[in-house]
Design an enzyme around this catalytic site. Sequence first.
Site, PDB file in Angstrom:
ATOM      1  N   HIS A  64      23.891  29.040  35.789  1.00 33.92           N
ATOM      2  CA  HIS A  64      24.483  28.111  36.757  1.00 33.92           C
ATOM      3  C   HIS A  64      23.456  27.141  37.323  1.00 33.92           C
ATOM      4  O   HIS A  64      23.825  26.150  37.942  1.00 33.92           O
ATOM      5  CB  HIS A  64      25.286  28.844  37.842  1.00 33.92           C
ATOM      6  N   ASP A  82      23.941  35.432  33.164  1.00 32.60           N
ATOM      7  CA  ASP A  82      23.687  34.179  33.884  1.00 32.60           C
ATOM      8  C   ASP A  82      22.241  33.683  33.676  1.00 32.60           C
ATOM      9  O   ASP A  82      21.424  33.722  34.580  1.00 32.60           O
ATOM     10  CB  ASP A  82      23.984  34.385  35.371  1.00 32.60           C
ATOM     11  N   SER A 139      18.534  31.714  43.153  1.00 31.90           N
ATOM     12  CA  SER A 139      19.103  31.821  41.816  1.00 31.90           C
ATOM     13  C   SER A 139      18.047  31.512  40.775  1.00 31.90           C
ATOM     14  O   SER A 139      17.361  30.491  40.870  1.00 31.90           O
ATOM     15  CB  SER A 139      20.260  30.832  41.660  1.00 31.90           C
TER      16      SER A 139
END
Length: 751
Positions: free
Chosen positions: A92, A228, A667
């Site tokens: 992402h 991810d 992230s």
Amino acid sequence: MKKISYFLVAVLISIGFQLKAHEGMWIPMLLQQNFAEMQRMGLKLTPEQIYSVNHSSLKDAIAGLSNSPHPQGFFCSSVIVSSQGLLFTNHHCGFASVQAHSSVKHDYLKDGFWAMSKKEELPNKGLTASILVRMADVTDSIIPHLSDTMTGQQRAAVINPIISRLKKANSDNGKYNVVIKPYFAGNKYYMLVYIVYRDVRLVGAPPSSIGKFGGDTDNWMWPRQTGDFTIFRIYTAPDGSPATYSPKNVPLKPKYYLPISLNGIKEGDFAMVWGFPGRTNRYMTAPELEFRMEHYFPPLIEAFGKKLEVWKKHMNANPDVQLKYASNYAMVANSWKYFIGQMRGVKKQHVIAKKKAFDEKFTKWVSENPQRRAKYGEAMKDMTDAFHAESKTIEPLIYASLTGSQGSQLVGFAQRYSELESLLKQYKETKGKTERAKKWHQIKQMAAKMSQKLPKTYKNYDMPTDRDVFAAMTKMYFEKVPENLHPKYLDKLAKRFKDNFTALANYVFEHSHFTSEAKAKAFLANPSLKALDKDPAFILARAYTGKMMHAAQGYRAAAGKLDKGKRLFMEGIMQMEPDKVFYPDANSTLRYSYGKVEGYYPRDAVHYLFQTHLYGVMQKENPKNPEFVVPKKLIELYKKKDYGPYGQNGKQDVDFITTNDITGGNSGSPVINGNGELIGLAFDGNWEAMSGDIAYIPKLQRTIVVDVRYILFIIDKYAGDTRLIKEMTIHKSVPQPKHVEASMVASTGTN
Ligand code: ARG
């Protein structure tokens, strides 16, 4: 006797654990604050191996991602994993880059992207990776020049020149990007010296059905089975210095990169996270939280929700729109769910009551002696007053910005013509042939420049989608923003179309020059003030900006005392608890957090284990739901149990959770074991602890991590990009005989 002492020790240990939890996003140069505890928990490295300014250390492998050449903050974190500058981050985090390289014909979001040689690695204009060279406490260069009686403006007038001086003195003639930021609400200042790499290329990304498996349904949730991750590579000029893209550039030779462990994890294992957490509000007072719950979250949720609804309708109907809006949709959907979860968490966890109790403790402590009263007596009141005042202005401001100037893309496009409008106006006033010719030349130059940017502007634009968004947002503006902030033109249009906002939108879109690349291009080829001033999108854009400035003024006036109140409150609570080691709220600077691999109890009688597996992907598989499609190749690998060295006991582990304290911006952060090896990438937080940015909840808060063995399995077995595997340093020890893990037994009782 023996038993009792054992019992006592056990109680003491468990109390210690409960109190300490693993809250905190800590400052790298102050590693000693937690070093002994980290060692007790399983860290084997020395402080010098982790953070050193004299020789290479772990921190040199951590990079912040940004779209700026001089970043003040970072949208994601990443980690270097090879001697050739290979960089791991989240799917992402790379989403927008992958999307930018995609078309319906080559849809890398859908199918994944794998460069099979360095030549195939794709440059990403504007993307930068920053690595911290060193940091320093510069509080003493700033704070002694300030006083509590100064206004915010006066403070800024003192601080800014000092910061400029420090930046200049430490940038080594522009070689480094120097950032100086307040910590602890302005009670401390630290300087961060970064080297910024400007050629960051896309190397590999799994298809979204792996990288975003579970989609928005599973987002912010555990148990999770998402791969991810996305892979980039940093390139430099041939001499190793940062440079923008050039075919002559070479892969970065990093000062340090992380080795990778294939040894797997077990509950209780030590875990450290390094990255760039964006923002937390852990020291928020009850009045601010009440203000947010009542006036701040609801309009955000409503406006985002409406936009998502319209986008989704068009995306579902048209694959081209699906691709064009995928990145924006994901971003807004992520924030929307975050705000909803945060509100819910604040209620469920009784955060306001907890904050109130703390505020009262502070107020009592202040009242206990005259010095405290003199110094901190006004802090609470200043903040409360500010939020009271802001509560009157914030809602109109949020609605106006989210549904007005940021409501539709069209209004955003139109806004970009305001500078050209000024020039055209000047041209109209200009007298004299040569002067006029000069002005016109200037206009043509600006128009040509704007024209060049059009293909990029309209690449992801779908007019019918945006027209519906415009209709919905304009309706919301009309209904939710008070009349004094309505552009006159908007009221006129609403009247003319009898509050039918679809008809109103049709009119605006029919008569604007900015609804397509071709139209905008035609306008710029022959720019005219008359045309601009009659363009309904331009008129609205200009009026919205004016109204926003007006609303923002009121808001800023209310916020005047806020900074001071917050600063004094922070200073006060640190005085109040002199033995506690405080960590500063996240501010998009490098931090570390430490914790361990651990499951949790989300509700009565339910225990979530710490790890998920590929069979969990198969359990969720649903070919009819795009969020839960599993690619054929992955199903085959699963059926054959073809996991190579990445599986264990016939299973492929996918994700796991730890007690590390992270937030947005983390992230892509590496999750590192006690030996300093990479075991995964942090990519999310969990639903039960969504209020965590305001109050950390030890029993519930977890970091969701994609296991590095799943990443390598996908690269090697799914994508066959073995050249990447070869350049990494991979540790796998010979299997040990099985035995019951003491730490596992011990940790089951802690929840
Ligand atoms: N919640 C994650 C974060 O804020 C984003 C995950 C993106 N995935 C998604 N399904 N939208 O970093």
